[in-house]
Design an enzyme around this catalytic site. Structure first.
Site, PDB file in Angstrom:
ATOM      1  N   THR A   3      55.241  -4.765 117.128  1.00  0.00           N
ATOM      2  CA  THR A   3      56.225  -4.410 116.937  1.00  0.00           C
ATOM      3  C   THR A   3      56.843  -5.513 115.846  1.00  0.00           C
ATOM      4  O   THR A   3      57.773  -4.992 114.661  1.00  0.00           O
ATOM      5  CB  THR A   3      57.871  -3.974 117.775  1.00  0.00           C
ATOM      6  N   HIS A  27      59.450 -16.704 120.698  1.00  0.00           N
ATOM      7  CA  HIS A  27      59.502 -16.175 121.817  1.00  0.00           C
ATOM      8  C   HIS A  27      60.878 -15.626 122.408  1.00  0.00           C
ATOM      9  O   HIS A  27      61.606 -16.183 121.552  1.00  0.00           O
ATOM     10  CB  HIS A  27      59.333 -18.522 122.068  1.00  0.00           C
TER      11      HIS A  27
END
Lengths: 205, 205
Positions: free
Chosen positions: B13, B109
């Site tokens: 994505t 992250h």
């Protein structure tokens, strides 16, 4: 009514914010005691000016941390303290002490915990790390450093021209908002601790 | 013109957000290569649909990580890749690889690093820790996990009714904004790394 003790070693700007919130009536509790391990702490003067009882306990006069803490606990029990607020108190409380007040001790840390956990200069460490956001965290004290359940956090953006002083001021500003707020919520019985999570119950109608 | 390679192992994505930013002209660079270590990664289909060259490298076909990475580097050099973007790539790159591309590898992250550094499920860990805010971090990759200089961060508030899925969606939404933005800034030569700090230079007039 809840009796609160604030422990300070230094300037006491968070203490000042708490005093003012109590005086305004925002915090429905009695500020019963300010404790310091430093005779020269300006926090003691702030307390006296607000007519709050103060105690100076010199750790060097006790043979051990446990003896120091036993004396401290005697004072707390005398005043029927239901919430202890660490506000720049430069001593680590032992498990012996913490277990006497489970989920009844607040600390504030100048970072978004768990980032910069255990740091004695979390503002500088955040700057040096190069994070884009830091903040302040109010948490319950458990037996590990900066580790207990988080009550409230506020975020501060770090800008490229921030230095240690400017960032410290921004974070202090947020601390002076969330520390009185956390105490207000505690005094109103609205904090529900479940494991590591702290839920805030709505204000009863 | 900068040539970019995106490394993916799964859904892709973030790759999709990058493809669209390139197609819109927001990122002034060429998406030259998508690499996967997983033949079934939907990311490979997204790349093919956007007419981006894809490579599947099966780590099991190489006697060592170094041999795998040498092959990878050969492909990168062939395409004259100037920026590597890790987008859900489930392999740790060795120091050997990282040193070939100093401050030329991005990772993302799903937390406000250094909080939940090294976590393989930072969304769940943040929820279980009871933090009130989390977010996403784009950083340069260095030889330690989740450790390099931070390029961009975005904050997400955790509400009491959030669960792992709702929080993951909120964080992904921010990732899909800041990852293309970080690549755009890199492609425009506007990121200046000094020690651990990443400054963003203003757009030249």
């Amino acid at each position: 009514m809840l009796n609160i003790a604030v422990f300070c070693s230094g300037e006491g700007t968070n203490l000042q914010a708490i005093i003012e919130a109590v005086q305004r009536g925002d915090i429905k509790a009695r500020l019963s005691l300010v404790v310091s391990d430093n005779k020269e702490a300006p926090a003691l003067q702030r307390a006296k000016k607000a007519a709050v009882k103060t105690i100076f306990l010199d750790p060097q006069e006790f043979p051990s941390r446990e003896e120091f803490e036993k004396e401290l606990i005697a004072y707390l029990q005398e005043e029927n303290i239901g919430l202890i607020v660490l506000a720049g108190f430069m001593r680590v409380l032992s498990p012996f002490f913490v277990q006497k007040y489970p989920n009844k001790i607040f600390n504030i840390h100048p970072s978004l915990l768990p980032a910069f956990k255990g740091s004695t200069n979390a503002v500088r460490d955040a700057l040096n790390y190069g994070v884009k956001f830091s903040g302040a965290t109010v948490h319950f004290v458990d037996e590990k450093i900066d580790n207990g359940p988080i009550v409230l956090q506020r975020v501060v953006e770090i800008e490229e021209d921030d230095n240690e002083e400017s960032l410290r001021q921004k974070i202090h500003h947020q601390e002076h908002i969330i520390y009185p707020l956390a105490i207000k919520l505690f005094a109103e019985g609205r904090l529900k601790v479940k494991g590591r999570k702290v839920k805030i119950n709505p204000k009863p109608q």
